[in-house]
Design a protein around this motif. Structure first.
Motif, PDB file in Angstrom:
ATOM      1  N   ARG A   1     -10.197  -5.455   3.001  1.00 61.69           N
ATOM      2  CA  ARG A   1      -9.837  -4.408   3.013  1.00 61.69           C
ATOM      3  C   ARG A   1      -8.925  -3.519   2.686  1.00 61.69           C
ATOM      4  O   ARG A   1      -8.054  -2.526   2.233  1.00 61.69           O
ATOM      5  N   GLY A   2      -7.196  -3.972   2.857  1.00 57.28           N
ATOM      6  CA  GLY A   2      -6.408  -4.152   2.223  1.00 57.28           C
ATOM      7  C   GLY A   2      -5.749  -3.279  -0.186  1.00 57.28           C
ATOM      8  O   GLY A   2      -5.730  -2.508   0.353  1.00 57.28           O
ATOM      9  N   ASN A   3      -7.165  -4.449  -0.366  1.00 54.12           N
ATOM     10  CA  ASN A   3      -6.947  -4.272  -1.341  1.00 54.12           C
ATOM     11  C   ASN A   3      -8.071  -2.690  -1.855  1.00 54.12           C
ATOM     12  O   ASN A   3      -8.471  -2.084  -2.601  1.00 54.12           O
ATOM     13  N   LEU A   4      -9.161  -2.815  -1.147  1.00 53.73           N
ATOM     14  CA  LEU A   4      -9.309  -1.318  -0.775  1.00 53.73           C
ATOM     15  C   LEU A   4      -9.262  -0.272  -0.764  1.00 53.73           C
ATOM     16  O   LEU A   4      -9.464   1.064  -1.754  1.00 53.73           O
ATOM     17  N   LEU A   5      -8.326   0.104   0.522  1.00 51.71           N
ATOM     18  CA  LEU A   5      -8.163   0.886   0.746  1.00 51.71           C
ATOM     19  C   LEU A   5      -7.031   1.526  -0.106  1.00 51.71           C
ATOM     20  O   LEU A   5      -7.021   2.354  -0.693  1.00 51.71           O
ATOM     21  N   LEU A   6      -6.619   0.332  -0.828  1.00 50.58           N
ATOM     22  CA  LEU A   6      -5.331   0.688  -1.978  1.00 50.58           C
ATOM     23  C   LEU A   6      -5.882   1.382  -3.817  1.00 50.58           C
ATOM     24  O   LEU A   6      -5.718   2.130  -4.298  1.00 50.58           O
ATOM     25  N   ARG A   7      -7.108   0.707  -3.544  1.00 45.63           N
ATOM     26  CA  ARG A   7      -7.797   0.900  -5.148  1.00 45.63           C
ATOM     27  C   ARG A   7      -8.545   2.575  -4.645  1.00 45.63           C
ATOM     28  O   ARG A   7      -8.835   3.696  -5.632  1.00 45.63           O
ATOM     29  N   ALA A   8      -8.906   3.005  -3.127  1.00 42.17           N
ATOM     30  CA  ALA A   8      -9.521   4.450  -2.904  1.00 42.17           C
ATOM     31  C   ALA A   8      -8.160   5.079  -3.199  1.00 42.17           C
ATOM     32  O   ALA A   8      -8.886   6.460  -3.605  1.00 42.17           O
ATOM     33  N   VAL A   9      -7.469   5.183  -2.880  1.00 47.68           N
ATOM     34  CA  VAL A   9      -6.209   6.036  -3.006  1.00 47.68           C
ATOM     35  C   VAL A   9      -5.567   6.212  -4.749  1.00 47.68           C
ATOM     36  O   VAL A   9      -5.682   7.255  -4.694  1.00 47.68           O
ATOM     37  N   GLU A  10      -5.519   4.859  -5.288  1.00 54.17           N
ATOM     38  CA  GLU A  10      -5.229   5.366  -6.924  1.00 54.17           C
ATOM     39  C   GLU A  10      -6.302   5.755  -7.220  1.00 54.17           C
ATOM     40  O   GLU A  10      -6.506   6.691  -7.925  1.00 54.17           O
TER      41      GLU A  10
END
Length: 474
Positions: A232-241
């Motif tokens: 989930r952490g990687n997913l959220l960061l990719r969405a922001v980017e």
């Protein structure tokens, strides 16, 4: 640092050469068929770009079966894009089914997972490049042939680059290990497939209802964000980017539309320049890479020819909603815990490190063991950014023990000493550097509950007597 830059420039040169050759062969095929050059040239460039620049900079598999799958799916996807204009529900259902099956395939082993990755790459390329399919045959057949030629150019360019420079180019890599299944929960492969089905269904629904002329932007954004495999952490960061990149890329495309003639030769040259820039930014910044991809999509879809102000909200809304939908589904629908992913990848990396030390002690199999360790360590780096960002924003507390980012950094510090120990004769300096790095790694392992690996893997290998300096290293 100079070596890193040289390697980056070499990989970029391979990508650009592959794209140019694929574009040239597609133009030749278009002329033979009596079609406008851009009909096949732009899909040819998109196919080569996606194939040679996978996430993380690694090439796709080069087996003949992958070539057949890629070309067949590329042709079928072009037909489905045409079907979307007549029967959008049926076309969307077919897209969702293909991508869901590709995500689920990873559950059945590395070979099936590799085929699934190839299917995803073909569908991403189809979403990126505009196609005008009037009939399944011969239009889809031509696009499948263009995709096959693009696939063949990838290993051909890598081989030529190796012959000319002696450098191997980017290495392929085994898929990262899936996190273990918690008691009473679904297997990670099944969870990924469910998330893919839900997020893409939502993306198609929102795209077709709110942005009927630009639904592919919503879907592609959801696919790219949903590819995050670090929890989930990687997913959220990719969405922001992805969201930040969409804003920057849209603004860049608008500025280019005002100063560059998008038609004819200037438009093709501009596409190649942006494509080259995009390939180079992948390893520099994911936000800049997302911005460059958005600009490239604007070029490929012909938006530069229509710099209407009303297109800006549509592009931004479609891209942002796609990213938000993928992040929301990944967070709430059978989520994959970031800690589980990091723990499983670190366990594999520590075991691979111990295997290198054991191979060096025996004096055989060192090269193969080192390759496995490098691949496992790279898989850990793929999911490390959220932890480093968390440490930067919130700091660390001595009472809480080592931060998870400290553990990732400790493993990274082991890579150079292990590489030196494996490929050079033993020296006091190399042994000292490795000892310091292993000591930090051992101290940090309890941060993820990996204490058992200290004695079972790293501890045993680190303190064992290595092979003499005269032992063969192969």
């Amino acid at each position: 640092m100079a070596q890193i830059r040289a390697a980056w420039a070499y990989r970029l040169a391979l990508v650009v050469a592959t794209v140019l050759l694929s574009l040239g062969s597609a133009v030749a095929l278009a002329r033979l068929a009596g079609l406008p050059a851009q009909t096949l040239a732009l899909p040819g460039a998109a196919y080569a770009f996606v194939l040679s620049r996978r996430a993380g900079g690694r090439p796709a598999g080069e087996e003949p079966a992958h070539a057949v799958v890629f070309s067949a799916v590329a042709g079928a996807a072009a037909g489905l894009a045409g079907l979307m204009t007549r029967q959008p529900v049926l076309g969307a259902a077919a897209f969702v089914a293909l991508l869901t099956a590709a995500a689920w395939a990873r559950r059945f082993g590395a070979k099936a997972g590799g085929v699934g990755v190839t299917v995803v790459l073909a569908l991403i390329a189809a979403l990126m490049s505009p196609t005008h399919v009037r009939a399944w045959w011969p239009d889809c057949g031509r696009l499948a042939l263009v995709a096959l030629m693009a696939f063949c150019w990838v290993p051909a360019v890598r081989w030529a680059g190796h012959r000319l420079t002696g450098l191997p180019g980017p290495e392929g890599r085994r898929p990262a290990p899936l996190p273990p299944t918690r008691p009473g929960s679904r297997a990670p492969g099944t969870r990924r497939a469910l998330q893919t089905a839900v997020s893409l269904t939502a993306a198609f629904t929102v795209g077709l209802l709110l942005f009927p002329g630009h639904w592919s932007w919503t879907v592609l954004s959801a696919v790219i964000v949903g590819l995050a495999t670090g929890g989930r952490g990687n997913l959220l960061l990719r969405a922001v980017e992805r969201g930040a990149g969409a804003v920057a890329g849209t603004m860049a495309a608008t500025v280019l539309a005002m100063v560059v003639d998008p038609h004819g030769t200037p438009g093709i040259v501009l596409i190649l320049v942006v494509l080259t820039t995009t390939a180079g930014l992948r390893e520099v910044s994911r936000t800049l890479f997302a911005a460059a991809v958005t600009t490239l999509m604007s070029l490929l879809h012909g938006y530069l020819g229509r710099p209407d102000a009303h297109l800006l909200p549509a592009r931004l809304g479609a891209l942002t909603l796609g990213a938000v939908l993928a992040a929301a589904v990944g967070w709430f629908v059978v989520p994959v815990r970031s800690g589980d992913v990091l723990r499983s990848r670190l366990a594999v990396a520590v075991g691979a490190l111990a295997a290198v030390l054991g191979a060096r002690r025996r004096g055989e199999g060192v090269e193969a063991a080192l390759t496995r360790f490098e691949q496992a360590a790279a898989a850990v780096e793929d999911v490390a950014r959220p932890y480093r960002l968390h440490r930067r924003l919130f700091g660390t507390s001595p009472a809480d023990g080592p931060h998870r980012a400290d553990l990732v950094d400790a493993l990274r510090e082991c890579r150079e000493p292990v590489r030196a120990l494996a490929v050079t004769p033993l020296s006091e300096e190399s042994l000292s550097d490795l000892g310091v790095a292993l000591e930090r790694l051992v101290r940090a392992l309890p941060a993820l509950g990996l204490v058992h690996l200290v004695e079972a893997d790293v501890g045993g290998g680190a303190h064992s007597e290595p092979a003499p300096a005269t032992s063969p290293v192969r």
